[in-house]
Design a protein around this motif. Structure first.
Motif, PDB file in Angstrom:
ATOM      1  N   SER A   6      -1.651   6.604   0.333  1.00 27.52           N
ATOM      2  CA  SER A   6      -3.008   6.092   0.184  1.00 27.52           C
ATOM      3  C   SER A   6      -3.824   6.337   1.451  1.00 27.52           C
ATOM      4  O   SER A   6      -3.325   6.137   2.563  1.00 27.52           O
ATOM      5  CB  SER A   6      -2.976   4.594  -0.121  1.00 27.52           C
ATOM      6  N   LEU A  53      -5.964   4.441   2.519  1.00 25.90           N
ATOM      7  CA  LEU A  53      -6.218   3.137   3.146  1.00 25.90           C
ATOM      8  C   LEU A  53      -5.405   2.936   4.419  1.00 25.90           C
ATOM      9  O   LEU A  53      -5.861   2.272   5.352  1.00 25.90           O
ATOM     10  CB  LEU A  53      -5.885   2.009   2.154  1.00 25.90           C
ATOM     11  N   TYR A 103       3.222   0.677  -8.906  1.00 27.94           N
ATOM     12  CA  TYR A 103       3.389   2.030  -8.380  1.00 27.94           C
ATOM     13  C   TYR A 103       4.431   2.818  -9.165  1.00 27.94           C
ATOM     14  O   TYR A 103       4.357   4.047  -9.241  1.00 27.94           O
ATOM     15  CB  TYR A 103       3.750   1.977  -6.900  1.00 27.94           C
ATOM     16  N   GLN A 110      -3.698   9.493  -7.802  1.00 28.07           N
ATOM     17  CA  GLN A 110      -4.187   8.865  -6.564  1.00 28.07           C
ATOM     18  C   GLN A 110      -3.842   7.375  -6.644  1.00 28.07           C
ATOM     19  O   GLN A 110      -4.241   6.688  -7.589  1.00 28.07           O
ATOM     20  CB  GLN A 110      -5.697   9.079  -6.440  1.00 28.07           C
ATOM     21  N   PRO A 111      -3.093   6.861  -5.685  1.00 24.19           N
ATOM     22  CA  PRO A 111      -2.526   5.507  -5.834  1.00 24.19           C
ATOM     23  C   PRO A 111      -3.556   4.400  -6.030  1.00 24.19           C
ATOM     24  O   PRO A 111      -3.398   3.545  -6.904  1.00 24.19           O
ATOM     25  CB  PRO A 111      -1.728   5.306  -4.540  1.00 24.19           C
ATOM     26  N   ASP A 112      -4.604   4.385  -5.223  1.00 22.96           N
ATOM     27  CA  ASP A 112      -5.527   3.254  -5.249  1.00 22.96           C
ATOM     28  C   ASP A 112      -6.332   3.199  -6.551  1.00 22.96           C
ATOM     29  O   ASP A 112      -6.489   2.130  -7.152  1.00 22.96           O
ATOM     30  CB  ASP A 112      -6.467   3.312  -4.045  1.00 22.96           C
ATOM     31  N   ILE A 143       0.866  -1.186   0.000  1.00 24.76           N
ATOM     32  CA  ILE A 143       0.000   0.000   0.000  1.00 24.76           C
ATOM     33  C   ILE A 143       0.897   1.229   0.000  1.00 24.76           C
ATOM     34  O   ILE A 143       1.823   1.341   0.803  1.00 24.76           O
ATOM     35  CB  ILE A 143      -0.925   0.032   1.233  1.00 24.76           C
TER      36      ILE A 143
END
Length: 484
Positions: A16, A18, A93, A153-155, A12
Motif C-alpha cells: 500500500s 499509505l 486481504y 490495489q489493496p486500499d 496495512i
C-alpha cells in the motif's frame, strides 16, 4: 479515536502507498506513535461499548422514534470505521488474493494464495498461504469483480469489500425490525441488540468480514419465508450460502415454514426435498462460471481442525485433558472424545429442534439450533456469535440473565480483539508490549463499567455481588501507604 488509532496499529498491506506517508510512518515506526495508537484504538473501542450500553439504557421504553435514534447511532458509529485501516482481523486481504486466483484462472477451492506472485505484499495473514477458500461461489464472483475493478490495489479493494459488508448491514437494518415485529418483539430494541452493538460494527465494517453479507441475506430470506414468500426466501438464503456455507443450517427450518402449520410428515418431507433441490440446483448452476463446481462443500464436510481456547468445547476440553493427565489417563484422547461428543450433541439438538416445537416458534427454534452449532463447535471466532444474535434478537432476548449473557459475550470479544490483532512492526521497541498495554486498558475500562460507572454497573451487575465489589474497590482506593 478508533480511526486514528487504526493508522498506527491497524493492518496495512506492505504494497500500500499509505506506508510511505510521513504521518503513517510516524504513527507506525515511532515509539510514541504506536503507544498513542494503541491507547486510542483500545479506549475508543471501550467507549463504543459504553455508548452502546447507555443507548439501550436511555431508550429503555422503546417507544415511537427510538428506531430512528438507533439507526442514527449505527450510522454515526459506522462512518469512521468505514474509512479506518482494517482492525481486529486482516481476512479482507485474503479476499484480494482469492480474487486474483480466480482472475488468473486458478481454483481457490484447490490452491492457496501462495501460488500468486508477490502474494505477501497484499497483506494477507500467512495462515492463508496454503489454505483453500471456505467461501461460496457468489463471494468468489464478488472477489473477482473487486480485483478486476481495482487491479488488486489493496486500499481501494478494502474499501469495496467494506461497501459489500455495509450492504449486508443495511439488509439487517431493513429486515431485522420487520422480522422482530412478526414475533411481537420491539423492532428498535432488536436493532439495538444485533446491529448497533460494537462487536457487530467492528467485525462487519472495520474488519469487512464477508459474514456481514451472509447474515444480511439470511435475515432477509428468513423474513420473506416467514411472510409466505417462500421461493424468494429460499433463494435469498441460498444466496447467503453462496457467500459462506454456514447458513445451510437454515434451509430445513425454511422448508418447515413452507410446509405450513399442521402439515403431515409426508408433506414436510416433500417440501423439504423440494427446498433442498431448489437450493442445490441454484448452487450447482452457480458453480459453472469459472469452473468452480461444488468446491465450497469442503467447508461443510471437512471443517478446520483444532480448537480455540475460549470456546466452551476448547476450554472444557483443556480441563478434561489436564485432569485426565493428572490421573495418569490419556488426557489428549479423552479431550478429543469430549469435543466430538459436544459436536454430536449439537447435531442432536438441531434434529430435536427441527422435529419438535410449535410452528409459530420456527424462527426461534432455528436460532437455537444455529446457536447450538456455533457455541458447541471447537472453533469460535469472535464474529461467529454475530451469526446468531440477529435471530435471537428478533425472537426475544429478555432483560434478565439473557441480556447479561449478551453483554458478557460482546464485552469479552471486544476486549479479546483489542489485544489479539495488532500490527506492530518488529523493529519498534516499546517500553510495554502493545498487546499487553491494550489488554490492561480494556480490562481497567471493563472494571470501570462494572464498578465505578453509576449507569453501566446497574446494567451489568445487580444485588449483593455488586455491592461487595464496589465496597472492595472503595477500600483499595482509600488505602494509604504504610508510614513505616
Amino acid at each position: 479515536m478508533m480511526f486514528v488509532g487504526s493508522i498506527g496499529i491497524g493492518w496495512i498491506a506492505s504494497g500500500s502507498p499509505l506506508v510511505r506517508q510521513p504521518v503513517v510512518i510516524a504513527m507506525r515506526a515511532e515509539r510514541w506513535g504506536v503507544t498513542l495508537s494503541t491507547i486510542l484504538l483500545t479506549v475508543g473501542a471501550m467507549l463504543l461499548m459504553r455508548s452502546w450500553l447507555r443507548l439501550g439504557q436511555r431508550l429503555g421504553d422503546w417507544g415511537d422514534g427510538t428506531r430512528r435514534q438507533v439507526m442514527a447511532a449505527i450510522g454515526a458509529w459506522s462512518l469512521p470505521l468505514l474509512f479506518a485501516v482494517p482492525i481486529y482481523s486482516r481476512d479482507v486481504y485474503a479476499y484480494i488474493g482469492q480474487g486474483r486466483l480466480l482472475m488468473e484462472g486458478r481454483d481457490p477451492y484447490a490452491e492457496g494464495i501462495s501460488v500468486l506472485n508477490n502474494w505477501f505484499s497484499l497483506g494477507a495473514d500467512p495462515a492463508w498461504a496454503e489454505a483453500r477458500t471456505p467461501y461460496g461461489p457468489y463471494f468468489l464472483w464478488l472477489e473477482r469483480a473487486v480485483v478486476a475493478i481495482t487491479g488488486a490495489q489493496p486500499d481501494m479493494s478494502v474499501l469495496l469489500f467494506r461497501l459489500l459488508a455495509v450492504a449486508g448491514v443495511l439488509l439487517c437494518v431493513l429486515y431485522l425490525p420487520k422480522l422482530a415485529e412478526l414475533h411481537g418483539i420491539n423492532g428498535a430494541r432488536a436493532l439495538w441488540i444485533a446491529v448497533a452493538n460494537p462487536l457487530f460494527l467492528i467485525s462487519f465494517i472495520a474488519s469487512a468480514h464477508n459474514d456481514a453479507l451472509m447474515v444480511g441475506l439470511a435475515v432477509a430470506g428468513t423474513y420473506l419465508a416467514a411472510t409466505r414468500r417462500y421461493v424468494r426466501g429460499v433463494l435469498l438464503v441460498t444466496a447467503s450460502i453462496g457467500i459462506k456455507p454456514a447458513t445451510v443450517l437454515l434451509l430445513p427450518f425454511i422448508a418447515l415454514m413452507w410446509a405450513g402449520a399442521g402439515a403431515s410428515w409426508l408433506r414436510r418431507l416433500a417440501v423439504s426435498a423440494a427446498t433442498a433441490a431448489l437450493s442445490l440446483a441454484v448452487l450447482v448452476l452457480s458453480g459453472i462460471p469459472y469452473g468452480l463446481g461444488l468446491g465450497w462443500t469442503w467447508a461443510i464436510m471437512d471443517p478446520t481442525p483444532g480448537y480455540t481456547g475460549y470456546s466452551p468445547s476448547g476450554f472444557l476440553g483443556q480441563q478434561v485433558e489436564f485432569f485426565g493427565s493428572v490421573l495418569g489417563l490419556p488426557g489428549a484422547a479423552m479431550a478429543d472424545v469430549f469435543r466430538t461428543a459436544l459436536k454430536w450433541t449439537a447435531v442432536g439438538l438441531v434434529l430435536l429442534l427441527m422435529l419438535r416445537g410449535e410452528h409459530s416458534r420456527l424462527v426461534r427454534r432455528m436460532a437455537l439450533a444455529f446457536a447450538a452449532v456455533v457455541l458447541l463447535s471447537p472453533i469460535i471466532q469472535p464474529w461467529y456469535i454475530l451469526w446468531i444474535i440477529p435471530f435471537l434478537a428478533a425472537t426475544g432476548i429478555r432483560d434478565d440473565w439473557q441480556i447479561r449473557c449478551l453483554y458478557v459475550g460482546v464485552t469479552f470479544f471486544v476486549v479479546f480483539g483489542a489485544q489479539d490483532q495488532l500490527s506492530v512492526w518488529s523493529f519498534v521497541e516499546l517500553p510495554v508490549n502493545a498487546s499487553s498495554l491494550a489488554f490492561a486498558i480494556a480490562l481497567l475500562f471493563t472494571c470501570y463499567l462494572l464498578v465505578l460507572d453509576v449507569h453501566t454497573r446497574a446494567l451489568l451487575i445487580q444485588g449483593k455481588p455488586a455491592d461487595l465489589m464496589r465496597r472492595g474497590v472503595r477500600r483499595i482506593l482509600r488505602r494509604q501507604p504504610d508510614a513505616s
